[in-house]
Design a protein around this motif. Sequence first.
Motif, PDB file in Angstrom:
ATOM      1  N   ILE A  17       0.726  -1.200   0.461  1.00 14.48           N
ATOM      2  CA  ILE A  17      -0.122  -0.278  -0.120  1.00 14.48           C
ATOM      3  C   ILE A  17       0.474   1.385   0.163  1.00 14.48           C
ATOM      4  O   ILE A  17       1.021   2.349  -0.734  1.00 14.48           O
ATOM      5  CB  ILE A  17      -0.903   0.077   1.284  1.00 14.48           C
ATOM      6  CG1 ILE A  17      -2.148  -1.227   0.902  1.00 14.48           C
ATOM      7  CG2 ILE A  17      -1.969   1.256   1.432  1.00 14.48           C
ATOM      8  CD1 ILE A  17      -3.194  -0.882   0.068  1.00 14.48           C
ATOM      9  N   SER A  18       1.813   0.987   0.810  1.00 11.83           N
ATOM     10  CA  SER A  18       2.428   2.639   1.429  1.00 11.83           C
ATOM     11  C   SER A  18       3.683   2.876  -0.355  1.00 11.83           C
ATOM     12  O   SER A  18       3.820   4.067  -0.853  1.00 11.83           O
ATOM     13  CB  SER A  18       3.410   2.533   2.413  1.00 11.83           C
ATOM     14  OG  SER A  18       3.964   1.636   2.508  1.00 11.83           O
ATOM     15  N   LEU A  23       3.114   1.612  -3.460  1.00 13.64           N
ATOM     16  CA  LEU A  23       1.935   1.739  -4.875  1.00 13.64           C
ATOM     17  C   LEU A  23       1.555   3.189  -4.781  1.00 13.64           C
ATOM     18  O   LEU A  23       1.375   4.326  -5.365  1.00 13.64           O
ATOM     19  CB  LEU A  23       0.946   1.325  -4.866  1.00 13.64           C
ATOM     20  CG  LEU A  23       1.223  -0.335  -5.338  1.00 13.64           C
ATOM     21  CD1 LEU A  23       0.787  -1.339  -5.329  1.00 13.64           C
ATOM     22  CD2 LEU A  23       2.193  -0.100  -6.828  1.00 13.64           C
ATOM     23  N   SER A  24       1.230   3.616  -3.028  1.00 11.71           N
ATOM     24  CA  SER A  24       0.675   5.119  -3.469  1.00 11.71           C
ATOM     25  C   SER A  24       1.190   6.021  -3.335  1.00 11.71           C
ATOM     26  O   SER A  24       1.041   7.177  -4.344  1.00 11.71           O
ATOM     27  CB  SER A  24      -0.008   5.156  -1.822  1.00 11.71           C
ATOM     28  OG  SER A  24       0.603   4.926  -0.436  1.00 11.71           O
ATOM     29  N   VAL A  25       2.423   5.922  -2.846  1.00  7.28           N
ATOM     30  CA  VAL A  25       3.971   6.867  -3.191  1.00  7.28           C
ATOM     31  C   VAL A  25       3.880   6.936  -4.287  1.00  7.28           C
ATOM     32  O   VAL A  25       4.464   8.102  -4.990  1.00  7.28           O
ATOM     33  CB  VAL A  25       4.844   6.106  -1.991  1.00  7.28           C
ATOM     34  CG1 VAL A  25       6.070   8.034  -2.343  1.00  7.28           C
ATOM     35  CG2 VAL A  25       4.390   7.237  -0.787  1.00  7.28           C
ATOM     36  N   GLY A  26       4.578   5.410  -4.852  1.00 10.74           N
ATOM     37  CA  GLY A  26       5.323   5.237  -6.522  1.00 10.74           C
ATOM     38  C   GLY A  26       4.370   6.380  -7.358  1.00 10.74           C
ATOM     39  O   GLY A  26       4.710   7.035  -8.452  1.00 10.74           O
ATOM     40  N   LEU A  27       2.829   5.983  -7.405  1.00 10.20           N
ATOM     41  CA  LEU A  27       1.712   6.589  -7.658  1.00 10.20           C
ATOM     42  C   LEU A  27       1.416   8.099  -7.946  1.00 10.20           C
ATOM     43  O   LEU A  27       1.094   8.374  -9.001  1.00 10.20           O
ATOM     44  CB  LEU A  27       0.210   6.150  -7.624  1.00 10.20           C
ATOM     45  CG  LEU A  27       0.474   4.700  -8.359  1.00 10.20           C
ATOM     46  CD1 LEU A  27      -1.173   3.942  -7.800  1.00 10.20           C
ATOM     47  CD2 LEU A  27       0.552   4.281  -9.870  1.00 10.20           C
ATOM     48  N   LEU A  28       1.758   8.662  -6.667  1.00 12.52           N
ATOM     49  CA  LEU A  28       2.194   9.722  -6.544  1.00 12.52           C
ATOM     50  C   LEU A  28       2.590  10.709  -6.750  1.00 12.52           C
ATOM     51  O   LEU A  28       3.129  12.106  -8.074  1.00 12.52           O
ATOM     52  CB  LEU A  28       1.689  10.024  -5.327  1.00 12.52           C
ATOM     53  CG  LEU A  28       2.245  11.738  -4.654  1.00 12.52           C
ATOM     54  CD1 LEU A  28       0.924  12.508  -5.020  1.00 12.52           C
ATOM     55  CD2 LEU A  28       2.341  11.823  -3.222  1.00 12.52           C
ATOM     56  N   ALA A  29       4.336   9.769  -6.903  1.00  7.70           N
ATOM     57  CA  ALA A  29       5.653  10.361  -8.288  1.00  7.70           C
ATOM     58  C   ALA A  29       5.703  10.620  -8.850  1.00  7.70           C
ATOM     59  O   ALA A  29       5.892  11.419  -9.823  1.00  7.70           O
ATOM     60  CB  ALA A  29       6.244   9.515  -7.553  1.00  7.70           C
ATOM     61  N   GLU A  30       4.664   9.361  -9.489  1.00  9.02           N
ATOM     62  CA  GLU A  30       4.086   9.445 -11.712  1.00  9.02           C
ATOM     63  C   GLU A  30       3.085  10.833 -11.248  1.00  9.02           C
ATOM     64  O   GLU A  30       3.695  10.864 -12.401  1.00  9.02           O
ATOM     65  CB  GLU A  30       3.719   8.125 -11.516  1.00  9.02           C
ATOM     66  CG  GLU A  30       3.955   6.942 -11.710  1.00  9.02           C
ATOM     67  CD  GLU A  30       4.868   6.589 -13.117  1.00  9.02           C
ATOM     68  OE1 GLU A  30       4.421   6.305 -13.903  1.00  9.02           O
ATOM     69  OE2 GLU A  30       6.305   6.978 -13.291  1.00  9.02           O
ATOM     70  N   PHE A  31       1.824  10.706 -10.673  1.00 10.36           N
ATOM     71  CA  PHE A  31       0.771  11.315 -11.237  1.00 10.36           C
ATOM     72  C   PHE A  31       2.005  12.970 -10.792  1.00 10.36           C
ATOM     73  O   PHE A  31       1.846  14.538 -11.560  1.00 10.36           O
ATOM     74  CB  PHE A  31       0.691  11.485  -9.822  1.00 10.36           C
ATOM     75  CG  PHE A  31      -0.888  12.874 -10.014  1.00 10.36           C
ATOM     76  CD1 PHE A  31      -1.966  13.003 -10.647  1.00 10.36           C
ATOM     77  CD2 PHE A  31      -0.979  13.977  -8.917  1.00 10.36           C
ATOM     78  CE1 PHE A  31      -2.805  14.422 -11.072  1.00 10.36           C
ATOM     79  CE2 PHE A  31      -1.657  14.651  -8.610  1.00 10.36           C
ATOM     80  CZ  PHE A  31      -2.747  14.529  -9.826  1.00 10.36           C
ATOM     81  N   VAL A  32       2.823  13.753 -10.063  1.00  9.75           N
ATOM     82  CA  VAL A  32       2.645  14.527 -10.057  1.00  9.75           C
ATOM     83  C   VAL A  32       4.266  15.108 -11.314  1.00  9.75           C
ATOM     84  O   VAL A  32       5.446  15.836 -11.101  1.00  9.75           O
ATOM     85  CB  VAL A  32       3.452  15.230  -8.695  1.00  9.75           C
ATOM     86  CG1 VAL A  32       2.547  15.092  -7.853  1.00  9.75           C
ATOM     87  CG2 VAL A  32       4.649  14.191  -8.502  1.00  9.75           C
ATOM     88  N   ASN A  33       4.295  13.925 -11.741  1.00  8.07           N
ATOM     89  CA  ASN A  33       5.572  14.363 -12.721  1.00  8.07           C
ATOM     90  C   ASN A  33       6.913  14.127 -12.480  1.00  8.07           C
ATOM     91  O   ASN A  33       7.955  14.473 -12.740  1.00  8.07           O
ATOM     92  CB  ASN A  33       4.750  14.953 -13.546  1.00  8.07           C
ATOM     93  CG  ASN A  33       5.691  14.203 -15.362  1.00  8.07           C
ATOM     94  OD1 ASN A  33       6.103  13.091 -15.271  1.00  8.07           O
ATOM     95  ND2 ASN A  33       5.915  15.144 -16.394  1.00  8.07           N
TER      96      ASN A  33
END
Lengths: 313, 269
Positions: B42-43, B45-55
């Motif tokens: 969970i942590s 994926l959520s942190v990794g995806l956030l990093a993707e989102f903010v590019n």
Amino acid sequence: MEFAVEVKDLCKTFSSGWFRKRKKEALKGIDLIVPVGAMWGILGPNGAGKTTLLSILSNLLTPEQGEVRILGLDFRTNGNEIRKRINLSSGHANFLWSMSVQENLKYYAMLYGLSGKSLNSKIETVMDMFSLKDFARVRFEELSTGTKQKLSLAKALINEPELLFLDEPTVGLDPDVTNRIRDIIKYLHQEKKITILITTHNMKEAEFLCEEVAFIINGSIKAKGSPQDLKEKLHLGDTILIDFKGLIPAAALKAMDGIYDIQIHNSSCKITVDNHRKRLAQILEFFTTQNIMMSHIHIKESDLEDVFISFTR
Amino acid sequence: MKTFLSLLLDESIKTKAFMFKNWIMAKRNLFTLFEILFWPSISFLSVGLLAEFVNLQPRMRAFILVGVVSMSTVQVCQLDVAYALLYDVWSKALKHGFIAPVGTRHLLMGSLFVGILRGGLVFITLMAASYIIFDFNFTSPGILAIGLFVLGLFLSASMIGILVSILVLTIGNRAEVAAWSLVSLMLLICGIYYPVSILPYWIVVFAKLLPITYFLEYYRGFYGFEPTFSHVLLKGYTAVIAYLFLEVYLMKVALKRAKRKGILLKLSE
């Protein structure tokens, strides 16, 4: 004579509350000597200090004052050596909930340095002794109270202790399991020659198991000795109840050896004697020579329960 | 010679006993499975995806992912060390362990071994997931660098786990909350998702005291982040080894105190 337990002037105080101001003296100058090979009982009401005493002897609690020698060794300097040679089983047994009977025994056997064949054979032996084989793979949380208690005793024998502490080993068990556990304890003492120190507030249990008992009340030992000695010391004799017809010469009866008290009420006579086995024949002879007709005789042996009540009163 | 060998065997059996306990308990309880699979995933994926989102740039993403993987690894490993006592406290069986002729070294070494096993599993899983999901190569600094970094994390985790155990022996059941909160607090200070240089100066003082700060700086250095402090590896290892020695001593003191105060018995009731 060798001693398994030697305790001199043992004191333990617990502090609680803000700034540890509230003090409770759990043990007040306990002296106790238990010979090797004995089965002794520590008796007393709840909160008397029985478990505190046993916990100090088993190295789980440190006293602030007093000398303790276990199996001839000073417990302050030989803790590790002592722990190899003793063990403890408590009532309301608790073990790791997810581990099976066999796994729990394996874990504790390993803590005592057992491994390989000796570990397996020891586990087999204690499981056999307590009929635990059918429960070998059952998790602790799924066991009945009686089986949990058997596991506790089995664990306590895993290191073949010379000295075994049993803290209320039958508390909360049904009568059938209680009797079986008492028989096992007796077997361990008589056949395996283990020195056993048992705490209980069940007087029947103490009378059945122990050669000597010590009464501990409010942190002090009030009396010690064999159950018979204690009863005699407190004049807690056996009672002989006789229903009769005729006139009893009370003064002559009371003057006989071993008679503590006589109470006559209508046609019933209650005689308290030191030991009914010693005195019954002479009392019956007295009644016969006085031409007193006896219709019913009832004997009630005094027990440790009476001693207990007498101390706690 | 024979005495030495039998002593060694005795030591290893007693250490293995604690490994056995932690291993069986970890295998049988759902919450321990969640600890190594659910929460780290969970942590991560959520942190990794956030990093993707903010590019985020790849370099910055590396910074964040090193942090999240380290956090999960340390968290899982330290729990096992803390569990060595907590399992017994929760079972109310603490006195049975302490009546046996074992030392704190057996307890700590045995549980740390299982902690390393579980923490290692988390580390490898998340390292692989970083590569597959976020195209981040955790192994680029090389085997030696990874080894030194992970060893530092494990030692830091055992430091936290022992601290929890000391607290349990000192204040009893109330300390169990430390098993989950202490590590989060430390990771907050040591700059898990940010460099410690952005922290207020008085927090940096605390960060300097934590070995994980240095290990994170060491590994992030391979991804182009200049360490805030000098000689990070030396400082990290010196600090963690010193703390471990101190804690082992303090644990013995705490055990003695627990025997004096009756805490050991209270924890078994």
